[in-house]
Design an enzyme around this catalytic site. Structure first.
Site, PDB file in Angstrom:
ATOM      1  N   TYR A  68     -25.519 -12.973 103.640  1.00 38.69           N
ATOM      2  CA  TYR A  68     -25.623 -13.862 102.476  1.00 38.69           C
ATOM      3  C   TYR A  68     -24.588 -13.545 101.405  1.00 38.69           C
ATOM      4  O   TYR A  68     -23.948 -12.514 101.423  1.00 38.69           O
ATOM      5  CB  TYR A  68     -27.034 -13.967 101.931  1.00 38.69           C
ATOM      6  CG  TYR A  68     -27.777 -12.778 101.384  1.00 38.69           C
ATOM      7  CD1 TYR A  68     -27.177 -11.604 100.963  1.00 38.69           C
ATOM      8  CD2 TYR A  68     -29.172 -12.873 101.254  1.00 38.69           C
ATOM      9  CE1 TYR A  68     -27.912 -10.565 100.427  1.00 38.69           C
ATOM     10  CE2 TYR A  68     -29.921 -11.836 100.725  1.00 38.69           C
ATOM     11  CZ  TYR A  68     -29.284 -10.684 100.307  1.00 38.69           C
ATOM     12  OH  TYR A  68     -30.031  -9.668  99.772  1.00 38.69           O
ATOM     13  N   GLU A  69     -24.414 -14.519 100.510  1.00 33.04           N
ATOM     14  CA  GLU A  69     -23.330 -14.527  99.520  1.00 33.04           C
ATOM     15  C   GLU A  69     -21.951 -14.498 100.168  1.00 33.04           C
ATOM     16  O   GLU A  69     -21.009 -13.909  99.660  1.00 33.04           O
ATOM     17  CB  GLU A  69     -23.471 -13.359  98.527  1.00 33.04           C
ATOM     18  CG  GLU A  69     -24.736 -13.385  97.711  1.00 33.04           C
ATOM     19  CD  GLU A  69     -24.962 -14.708  96.998  1.00 33.04           C
ATOM     20  OE1 GLU A  69     -23.970 -15.383  96.675  1.00 33.04           O
ATOM     21  OE2 GLU A  69     -26.124 -15.059  96.779  1.00 33.04           O
ATOM     22  N   GLY A  70     -21.842 -15.168 101.304  1.00 35.54           N
ATOM     23  CA  GLY A  70     -20.581 -15.222 102.046  1.00 35.54           C
ATOM     24  C   GLY A  70     -20.540 -14.115 103.073  1.00 35.54           C
ATOM     25  O   GLY A  70     -20.566 -12.934 102.724  1.00 35.54           O
TER      26      GLY A  70
END
Length: 597
Positions: free
Chosen positions: A438-440
């Site tokens: 998550y968050e890239g």
């Protein structure tokens, strides 16, 4: 499961002795001394050890409850959140105009790490709120700030970040959520968002969603995205939660880890919202949140790693199995503790070297976050902004890789017991796995690192930091142990600079090389960077010993661990160098249909 103990001595060493936080604050015009710094960490340790850690194991078993759109968090979560708010933690770094304490990020970072070690699922709820506060404070209208900021800063209301859709993860230009103007200046937001952390919860009276959507006249792709504030309850004039907005939680995901964190599907059906930052400015506004979120996710990786190291170390000291290869070390017992065995020591020292090295790196980056907020000199601010942007993908990707590696080693140290849920080690491995996604994803972070932070400025920021490290090596060029480490580091710096130039050359010849070299170059850079932080810590420790410090065991441990890092972990750079120099052909030649027959 091992009881969590905040590693205060190591935290204080990095902040007070290596970084010199008091002098750092003085340079920014902040009146904060070492006594206050240590008091904050002591209080943070009490809260995390006594309130959060005891719930972690049971909360993982219980998970979140979902019933007809309503999410109930595990036993004890609400009570802990109430104490968190009463103690003033939500307002720690927030703007004083809205009830915040305006304290620097570097002072909050150790506490955040403690919460992540003690109970990562619980930490996710207030974590996203902090990012939402940043975005509203920087980009919201005065009216939005007046309505929402004080409630969010106090912790009465929580916040989320709503980006992802079923068909649009990394590629936000593909999102379908729409926003249509209303006559009263608000917007009707319609669409579905997935993977929304804390999108529904029972901790707060209201939830403020920051939602990416497109206006009717929006350009196609990412340039047409706008950001909207969509509350769960539309506030009354007196500031209390009013009418329920036309949005809700459709379901919660059944996940591999962080099971006590509600990961929600949110459905917006002409929900009332207000634009943040102006038409088609959504990505720029959201990046205010995303940089903070990516730093926080990296810190989550190190928090999990610290807990895995603590558990593995305690187990290795207590578990007796077979005799030492060089003869009995505990002859009065039937066997020796497994910490006498070289391979167990290899795993424990790997954990220690990665955890403590990454702590030094993340705490240094937290001082860059301070400078982003408090630095008044425009030229210094611009230089710092570039350096912070350079570090964010490293912190996010490398520290989360470390979280997974160190938790996996923790399972290995426990042996068969590590595979059993009751011991708690496998929970850490499950919880840490999402951090690489998550968050890239970490692959996206590596691509950003190469394309924007290296190619985007011709390697200027990287080469500038290499020069800073080289200057440190020259100053600390002695004949002792630390001087020898610094000489080895100088050799790495030369190779690192050459590789940077080579990567840029390869990318100019073939655009596929950007993706082919990205992960390995980021990994190489991360291990080289960590060597600097270990050299810095070893030099500081040696200075303390030379000055006659009585804390001999602690400082010798630092120097010994630095040697281990240089001998056993830094050589990983050789593999990453070979990989990235091998080119893109070995990745791109095989046709997609020929991967399997």
């Amino acid at each position: 499961m091992t009881d969590y103990k905040a590693p205060l001595r190591d935290m204080q060493f990095v902040l007070n002795e290596v970084i010199g936080l008091e002098a750092h604050y003085k340079g920014l015009g902040l009146d904060i001394d070492a006594q206050f710094i240590n008091a904050v960490m002591d209080e943070g340790a009490r809260f995390t050890e006594n309130e959060l850690a005891p719930m972690n194991r049971e909360a993982d078993e219980e998970g979140v409850h979902f019933d007809n759109g309503v999410v109930t968090t595990p036993k004890g979560f609400k009570e802990a959140y109430k104490k968190y708010c009463e103690n003033g933690w939500p307002s720690f770094t927030a703007n004083s105009d809205f009830g915040g304490q305006d304290l620097p990020n570097s002072l909050a970072t150790p506490f955040h790490e403690m919460t992540m070690s003690a109970n990562l699922s619980w930490r996710t709820y207030p974590g996203l709120t902090e990012g939402a506060i940043l975005a509203i404070d920087k980009h919201g209208s005065d009216e939005l700030k007046k309505t929402y900021m004080e409630k969010m800063v106090s912790g009465e209301w929580t916040g989320t970040m709503c980006l992802t859709e079923p068909q649009a993860g990394t590629d936000l230009g593909m999102l379908r959520t729409k926003a249509t103007p209303n006559a009263d200046g608000s917007y009707a937001v319609t669409g579905t968002k997935i993977f929304i952390t804390g999108g529904e919860n029972d901790l707060s009276d209201n939830i403020v969603h920051l939602v990416l959507a497109t206006l009717p006249d929006a350009p196609k792709g990412s340039k047409g995205i706008s950001l909207f504030l969509v509350p769960k309850f539309i506030p009354n004039e007196d500031g209390t939660p009013g009418m329920r907005n036309t949005m809700g939680c459709g379901s919660v995901e059944h996940k591999m880890g962080i099971k006590a964190s509600a990961t929600c599907v949110l459905n917006f059906e002409n929900a009332k919202g207000w634009i943040v930052g102006g038409d088609h400015k959504g990505l720029a506004c959201m990046f205010t949140m995303m940089n903070d979120a990516r730093f926080q996710v990296g810190l989550q990786g190190n928090g999990i790693a610290e807990m895995a190291f603590q558990g593995a170390l305690e187990y290795a000291k207590d578990r007796i199995q077979t005799r030492s290869l060089s003869g009995p070390k505990n002859p009065e017992k039937v066997a020796d503790p497994i910490i006498v065995h070289p391979d167990v020591r290899r795993m424990l020292l790997t954990q220690k070297a990665l955890v403590e090295g990454c702590r030094a790196m993340s705490y240094y980056v937290s001082t860059l976050l301070d400078k982003e907020r408090f630095e008044s000199d425009p030229s210094k601010h611009k230089e710092n902004e570039a350096l912070l942007a350079f570090f964010i993908p490293i912190v996010k990707s490398f520290l989360t890789d470390v979280g997974q590696e160190v938790s996996s080693l923790g399972v290995q140290v426990y042996g068969g017991h590590g595979f059993i849920r009751e011991w708690g080690m496998e929970q850490l491995m499950r919880d840490s796995r999402i951090l690489m996604l998550y968050e890239g994803t970490n692959g996206i972070q590596a691509l950003d690192f190469i394309s924007r932070k290296i190619l985007g400025n011709g390697g200027t920021v990287l080469n500038g930091f290499i020069e800073k490290i080289a200057a440190f090596c020259e100053i600390n060029n002695n004949d002792g142990i630390t001087g020898k480490l610094n000489k080895r580091l100088q050799t790495v710096l030369v190779e690192w600079k050459i590789l940077c130039a080579k990567v840029m050359e390869m990318a100019q010849d073939d655009v596929e090389e950007i993706g082919a070299t990205s992960v390995d170059f980021l990994q190489y850079s991360s291990y080289a960077m960590l060597a600097f932080f270990w050299a810095e810590m070893a030099s500081t420790a040696q200075d303390k010993l030379d000055a006659g410090s009585s804390d001999v065991d602690f400082y010798n441990s630092k120097i010994t661990t630095a040697q281990f890092y240089f001998d056993r972990i830094l050589p990983r750079t050789h593999m990453h160098r070979a990989n990235l120099l091998s080119g893109a052909d070995n990745l791109m030649t095989l046709d997609a249909e020929h991967f399997a027959f």
